[in-house]
Design an enzyme around this catalytic site. Structure first.
Site, PDB file in Angstrom:
ATOM      1  N   HIS A 147      41.728  55.268  26.032  1.00  0.00           N
ATOM      2  CA  HIS A 147      40.756  54.528  25.231  1.00  0.00           C
ATOM      3  C   HIS A 147      39.824  55.562  24.589  1.00  0.00           C
ATOM      4  O   HIS A 147      39.482  56.566  25.228  1.00  0.00           O
ATOM      5  CB  HIS A 147      39.864  53.633  26.121  1.00  0.00           C
ATOM      6  CG  HIS A 147      40.418  52.283  26.436  1.00  0.00           C
ATOM      7  ND1 HIS A 147      40.203  51.673  27.654  1.00  0.00           N
ATOM      8  CD2 HIS A 147      41.136  51.391  25.690  1.00  0.00           C
ATOM      9  CE1 HIS A 147      40.777  50.474  27.656  1.00  0.00           C
ATOM     10  NE2 HIS A 147      41.354  50.287  26.482  1.00  0.00           N
ATOM     11  N   CYS A 205      32.707  52.081  30.386  1.00  0.00           N
ATOM     12  CA  CYS A 205      33.688  50.990  30.474  1.00  0.00           C
ATOM     13  C   CYS A 205      33.060  49.723  31.046  1.00  0.00           C
ATOM     14  O   CYS A 205      33.501  48.617  30.751  1.00  0.00           O
ATOM     15  CB  CYS A 205      34.860  51.388  31.375  1.00  0.00           C
ATOM     16  SG  CYS A 205      35.806  52.779  30.783  1.00  0.00           S
TER      17      CYS A 205
HETATM   18  N1  ARG Z   1      42.185  49.579  34.260  1.00  0.00           N
HETATM   19  C1  ARG Z   1      41.614  49.402  32.949  1.00  0.00           C
HETATM   20  C2  ARG Z   1      42.697  49.553  31.901  1.00  0.00           C
HETATM   21  O1  ARG Z   1      43.528  50.404  32.047  1.00  0.00           O
HETATM   22  C3  ARG Z   1      40.502  50.371  32.732  1.00  0.00           C
HETATM   23  C4  ARG Z   1      39.742  50.120  31.468  1.00  0.00           C
HETATM   24  C5  ARG Z   1      38.650  51.104  31.236  1.00  0.00           C
HETATM   25  N2  ARG Z   1      37.813  50.711  30.202  1.00  0.00           N
HETATM   26  C6  ARG Z   1      37.413  51.487  29.182  1.00  0.00           C
HETATM   27  N3  ARG Z   1      36.535  51.030  28.343  1.00  0.00           N
HETATM   28  N4  ARG Z   1      37.932  52.665  28.979  1.00  0.00           N
HETATM   29  O2  ARG Z   1      42.751  48.825  30.948  1.00  0.00           O
END
Ligand code: ARG
Length: 277
Positions: A169, A267
């Site tokens: 991300h 996150c």
């Molecule tokens: N386990 C989640 C995923 O892989 C983690 C998300 C993390 N969020 C972020 N904004 N980077 O989607």
């Protein structure tokens, strides 16, 4: 000489990790064989929330839904720009139900919401810096969503391609340190981006803070800044030093339990940006 930095009041949405666990693997940080401690995740998250409240920010809460363990990562739930809510449409079926859940929360609060036609994971991949929106792509968010968001907001959306699966991300590879249109500042980890996107970033943000590999692996770029104070993972020591040099106040907040899901402070934090009067 260090510049004087100014905090501005922020409005955040968070979701308790009451149902947090790692029951599937959709990024390289997740390991279903490694135990998670939900009570510890809740304590760390409460501490993050208390930090925001102590700084005078507003924190709204959305009720966590059993069976959606990643709902704690509120940043992925939607994107709110100028008071307009662009819904999330998740890549993986495990998280699909979070999109409508977050969209309903905003609709219930009286926000105008737009249901996304294109796949996007909210503020995980969509970051506002000054007047511009940076859009991540490569793992979770479709480039077509950047165009959809540009049409919806009337703002420029700059596509950045992510290439390292650990930084899947945009908010794991790039942090918005100053979102004031008069003095935009970002920090980022160049190797997380394609060569073309590194060139775009270098041209647009010649003064950016470059994070080190150890900052990145501590998920230090998953930071939250209010313009002066910056919540940052305690392991991101190089980044913290650079922030101090530039006149910011880094605060280490431990979110190590939530790192097992592949996320950190940012996150867990969805920023609600109202329309400018
Ligand atoms: N386990 C989640 C995923 O892989 C983690 C998300 C993390 N969020 C972020 N904004 N980077 O989607």
């Amino acid at each position: 000489m260090t510049t004087t930095r100014t905090s501005t009041p922020r409005h955040y949405l968070m979701c308790s990790p009451k149902h947090f666990e790692v029951s599937y693997e959709i990024n390289p940080w997740m390991d279903v064989t490694r135990a998670t401690d939900t009570a510890r995740a809740v304590r760390q998250w409460e501490n993050l929330r208390a930090t925001y409240l102590a700084w005078g920010h507003t924190v709204d809460l959305i009720e966590p839904i059993p069976g959606l363990p990643d709902m704690v990562y509120a940043a992925n739930g939607a994107t709110v720009v100028d008071g307009l809510v662009y819904s999330a449409k998740f890549t993986y079926p495990e998280r699909a139900a979070e999109g409508p859940a977050y969209q309903k929360w905003f609709a219930d609060q009286g926000f105008v919401t737009q249901t996304a036609a294109e796949t996007n994971e909210g503020e995980g991949d969509i970051l506002m810096v000054g007047d511009v929106i940076l859009g991540g792509s490569g793992f979770r968010t479709a480039v077509a969503a950047h165009a959809e968001l540009a049409a919806l907001t009337g703002r420029e959306v700059v596509t950045l391609e992510l290439v390292d699966p650990h930084y899947y991300h945009l908010d794991t590879a790039l942090a918005v340190i100053d979102s004031d249109p008069a003095s935009p500042l970002i920090a980022y980890y160049p190797p997380a981006f394609s060569a073309a996107s590194q060139a775009v970033l270098a041209a647009r943000y010649p003064d950016a803070i470059m994070a080190s590999a150890s900052d990145a692996v501590a998920l230090g770029l998953n930071a939250v800044s209010d313009g002066r104070r910056v919540v940052v993972a305690p392991g991101a020591v190089d980044l913290a030093a650079q922030l101090r040099e530039r006149g910011f106040e880094p605060f280490g907040v431990d979110t190590s339990e939530l790192l097992k899901g592949g996320g950190g402070a940012k996150c867990c934090t969805l920023e609600i940006r109202r329309a400018q009067p």
